[in-house]
Scaffold this active site. Structure first.
Site, PDB file in Angstrom:
ATOM      1  CD  GLU A  36     109.558  13.972  45.334  1.00  0.00           C
ATOM      2  OE1 GLU A  36     109.700  15.254  45.148  1.00  0.00           O
ATOM      3  OE2 GLU A  36     110.551  13.375  46.057  1.00  0.00           O
ATOM      4  NE  ARG A 262     119.311   3.895  45.567  1.00  0.00           N
ATOM      5  CZ  ARG A 262     118.288   4.669  45.741  1.00  0.00           C
ATOM      6  NH1 ARG A 262     117.490   4.618  46.982  1.00  0.00           N
ATOM      7  NH2 ARG A 262     117.780   5.297  44.550  1.00  0.00           N
ATOM      8  CE  LYS A 272     112.416   9.922  41.194  1.00  0.00           C
ATOM      9  NZ  LYS A 272     111.078   9.933  41.856  1.00  0.00           N
TER      10      LYS A 272
HETATM   11  P1  ATP Z   1     116.113   8.472  43.026  1.00  0.00           P
HETATM   12  O1  ATP Z   1     117.034   8.074  44.357  1.00  0.00           O
HETATM   13  O2  ATP Z   1     116.397   7.823  42.055  1.00  0.00           O
HETATM   14  O3  ATP Z   1     115.882  10.133  42.994  1.00  0.00           O
HETATM   15  P2  ATP Z   1     113.605   8.430  44.766  1.00  0.00           P
HETATM   16  O4  ATP Z   1     114.132   7.389  45.579  1.00  0.00           O
HETATM   17  O5  ATP Z   1     113.984   9.856  45.315  1.00  0.00           O
HETATM   18  O6  ATP Z   1     114.538   8.020  43.526  1.00  0.00           O
HETATM   19  P3  ATP Z   1     110.981   7.639  44.621  1.00  0.00           P
HETATM   20  O7  ATP Z   1     110.182   8.347  43.722  1.00  0.00           O
HETATM   21  O8  ATP Z   1     110.928   8.489  46.001  1.00  0.00           O
HETATM   22  O9  ATP Z   1     112.270   8.113  43.947  1.00  0.00           O
HETATM   23  O10 ATP Z   1     110.860   6.354  44.851  1.00  0.00           O
HETATM   24  C1  ATP Z   1     109.826   5.648  44.818  1.00  0.00           C
HETATM   25  C2  ATP Z   1     109.928   4.319  45.260  1.00  0.00           C
HETATM   26  O11 ATP Z   1     111.090   3.571  44.605  1.00  0.00           O
HETATM   27  C3  ATP Z   1     110.809   4.268  46.807  1.00  0.00           C
HETATM   28  O12 ATP Z   1     110.180   3.361  47.475  1.00  0.00           O
HETATM   29  C4  ATP Z   1     112.096   4.031  46.584  1.00  0.00           C
HETATM   30  O13 ATP Z   1     112.617   3.328  47.597  1.00  0.00           O
HETATM   31  C5  ATP Z   1     111.949   3.099  45.555  1.00  0.00           C
HETATM   32  N1  ATP Z   1     113.444   3.053  44.822  1.00  0.00           N
HETATM   33  C6  ATP Z   1     113.992   4.192  44.054  1.00  0.00           C
HETATM   34  N2  ATP Z   1     115.027   3.714  43.630  1.00  0.00           N
HETATM   35  C7  ATP Z   1     115.171   2.487  43.721  1.00  0.00           C
HETATM   36  C8  ATP Z   1     116.445   1.582  43.414  1.00  0.00           C
HETATM   37  N3  ATP Z   1     117.276   1.946  42.736  1.00  0.00           N
HETATM   38  N4  ATP Z   1     115.935   0.459  43.599  1.00  0.00           N
HETATM   39  C9  ATP Z   1     114.958   0.035  44.212  1.00  0.00           C
HETATM   40  N5  ATP Z   1     113.993   0.614  44.629  1.00  0.00           N
HETATM   41  C10 ATP Z   1     114.061   1.993  44.449  1.00  0.00           C
HETATM   42 MG    MG Z   2     112.641   9.610  47.058  1.00  0.00          MG
END
Ligand code: ATP
Ligand code: MG
Length: 546
Positions: A36, A262, A272
């Site tokens: 995102e 994760r 984020k």
């Molecule tokens: P955050 O939880 O940090 O706000 P998010 O999951 O909302 O991150 P996205 O932009 O939706 O951020 O993530 C893009 C991809 O990265 C998704 O497939 C998510 O599962 C993966 N991702 C995000 N954080 C991690 C992590 N700590 N370890 C592994 N994969 C991750």
């Molecule tokens: Mg997300």
């Protein structure tokens, strides 16, 4: 089946992919990385990037970069650009496969109508509060909305008018008609579309209804013919909805979702939302502050793409949640820089040493093979490498003692000059011309080797030394992670003295400063004024240095 080099990563997802290909379920594997664009990527994202792009690369498939831009926001452009830069910097390519969920708004809307026509979705006019109250709990079933029995025609009419902009935000939503009594809350008639009269960066004012992630994501996967949709464990409970949507509308392909744990790092926050607060409230100097766990921060700190990829490979992919030691990230970058970063000498806290028996005005250039280092009568050494009254285990310079100056000569301290307050301001020493290059023909071996620079040739540089941004292993434990910030996470040395070979070094050039660690030129440098970031210290302690 192919035979693999033993160094290739192995994990349960790769096993699934391999089995699917072997069984002919897919001709070609297609994965995607779906960020995102509402922040910068962090090292957790790197794990997902390495997995998705890694699998595509290893199995001769394709990995799409898809921006999940279902949420209209203001700053998407800066974030999208940073995400592209970071994925490319990590060493991966999406080729022509750059997509946006917003590319599919027409199709997603059409599938909304299809669900209505099939009696699988309805327009609910309850307020957000009412819907929340009726959703039930983990142990109690939810209640059906009074609007759940609306006719297909009425639903279709309302949904079209929602799209046409006839209603204010919050007046109606489109919900899936699944099961308000499901033990899985995600299946209790989840919201698919909501009204938001907001401009979207890519679609402008074309839409005033926007799909939710849980709706847009599986269907975007299907549109792109994703074979393996890899996501983190928190989406496990969303998989039944993912599958329900794929089953319920006329999709062109049937992707399957697989979840992995994760990445969590101690001494680090990774959401984020929290990283955004650090930036907005100016606890750090921007998203690329070298203390941030963002890819941009790690890059500026001096991390290499290879070190981050190696880190992700070492951490591996599994189903069980765990917390990785932040020290492992440092280990990986040390391992890489140890073989790639050229060595130079620099002194952070200089103390003058005058070599009394060295001719005044003379300069000798020592050629180390990679650079030339000037030696002259007045040198600078690290203040903490001298002690007037050394305790037992202190082997470095002291009155009457001989040490080796790296790549130069042996010197012996002959005098100490102090100011009126008793502070040491200068040392005097003699050098042994027979030890040129740093070895003695008679086999003498000083117990310490010091780094040094020639005072007249040294380049003044600002050096930024970093410590962990947070004090405790789990910064969120105390309730407010900001209370756990380490007030000493940045220490600036305004005028460190570097050997002249660093002059003109371009931003992001990496070095090993002898005995001090790995350093990287910061983009804040301008012309003659070089700023260095310390990437990481050396693993060796002082005592172990030759
Ligand atoms: P955050 O939880 O940090 O706000 P998010 O999951 O909302 O991150 P996205 O932009 O939706 O951020 O993530 C893009 C991809 O990265 C998704 O497939 C998510 O599962 C993966 N991702 C995000 N954080 C991690 C992590 N700590 N370890 C592994 N994969 C991750
Ligand atoms: Mg997300």
């Amino acid at each position: 089946m192919t035979t693999e080099a033993p160094s290739k990563p192995r994990d349960f997802i790769r096993e699934i992919v391999e089995a699917d290909l072997a069984a002919g379920r897919y001709q070609r594997v297609i994965t995607r990385f779906p960020p995102e664009p509402n922040g910068y990527l962090h090292i957790g994202h790197a794990k997902s990037i390495c997995l998705n792009f890694g699998i595509a690369g290893e199995f001769g498939g394709q990995c799409n970069l898809r921006f999940d831009d279902t949420n209209p926001t203001k700053e998407e452009v800066e974030f999208s650009e940073s995400i592209k830069r970071d994925v490319a910097w990590l060493g991966f390519s999406w080729d022509d496969n750059l997509f946006h969920a917003s590319d599919y708004f027409d199709q997603l809307y059409a599938w909304g109508e299809e669900l209505i026509l099939k009696g699988k979705a309805y327009v609910d006019s309850s307020s957000a509060d009412e819907m929340r109250a009726m959703r039930g709990t983990l142990i109690e079933a939810g209640q059906e909305s009074a609007y759940r029995t609306r006719s297909v025609d009425e639903n279709l009419d309302l949904f079209r008018r929602m799209k046409a902009g006839e209603f204010p935000d919050g007046a109606h939503v489109l919900r899936a008609k699944i099961d308000m009594a499901s033990p899985n809350i995600n299946m209790r008639d989840p919201v698919l579309y909501r009204i938001r009269h907001e401009r979207h960066d890519r679609t402008g004012d074309a839409w005033c209804i926007y799909p939710l992630y849980d709706y847009a994501h599986p269907l975007s996967d299907a549109i792109e013919h994703i074979t393996h949709s890899l996501c983190t464990l928190e989406f496990e409970d969303h998989r039944p909805l993912y599958d329900w949507l794929i089953e319920s509308v006329s999709v062109p392909s049937r992707p399957r979702q697989y979840e992995f744990a994760r990445l969590n790092l101690n001494y680090t926050v990774m959401s984020k939302r929290k990283l955004l607060r650090l930036v907005e409230e100016k606890h750090v100097n921007g998203w690329d502050d070298p203390r941030m766990p963002t890819i941009a921060g790690l890059r500026r700190r001096g991390y290499t793409p290879a070190s981050i990829r190696n880190f992700c490979e070492r951490v591996g992919v599994a189903k069980r949640e765990n917390v990785i030691d932040a020290g492992l990230v440092e280990f990986c970058v040390r391992e890489d820089l140890n073989t790639t970063a050229p060595r130079v000498m620099g002194v952070l806290d200089p103390l003058r040493v005058v070599i009394d028996n060295y001719p005044e005005g003379e300069t000798e250039w020592f050629d180390t093979g990679t650079r030339k280092v000037p030696f002259a009568r007045t040198l600078l050494i690290e203040r903490e490498d001298f002690m007037e009254e050394p305790p037992n285990k202190f082997f470095r310079l002291a009155p009457g003692r001989e040490v080796r100056l790296r790549s130069a000569y042996f010197i012996t301290c002959t005098g100490v000059v102090k100011d009126d307050a008793g502070n040491i301001v200068e040392l005097h020493a003699t050098y042994d011309p027979a030890t040129r290059g740093g070895d003695s023909p008679d086999g003498r071996k000083p117990k310490a080797t010091l780094h040094w620079v020639s005072a007249d040739h040294a380049v003044d540089c600002e050096v930024r030394l970093y410590d962990r941004l947070f004090r405790s292993e789990n910064p969120e434990e105390s309730g407010n992670f900001l209370d756990d910030l380490n007030p000493n996470s940045l220490q600036v040395v305004p005028r460190a003295k570097l050997e002249p070979s660093v002059r003109g070094a371009a931003p992001f050039t990496r070095y090993q400063f002898e005995r001090l660690g790995y350093f990287c030129v910061d983009p804040d440098s301008s012309g003659e004024a070089i700023v260095f970031n310390r990437t990481v210290t050396l693993k060796d302690t002082w005592a172990k240095v030759k």
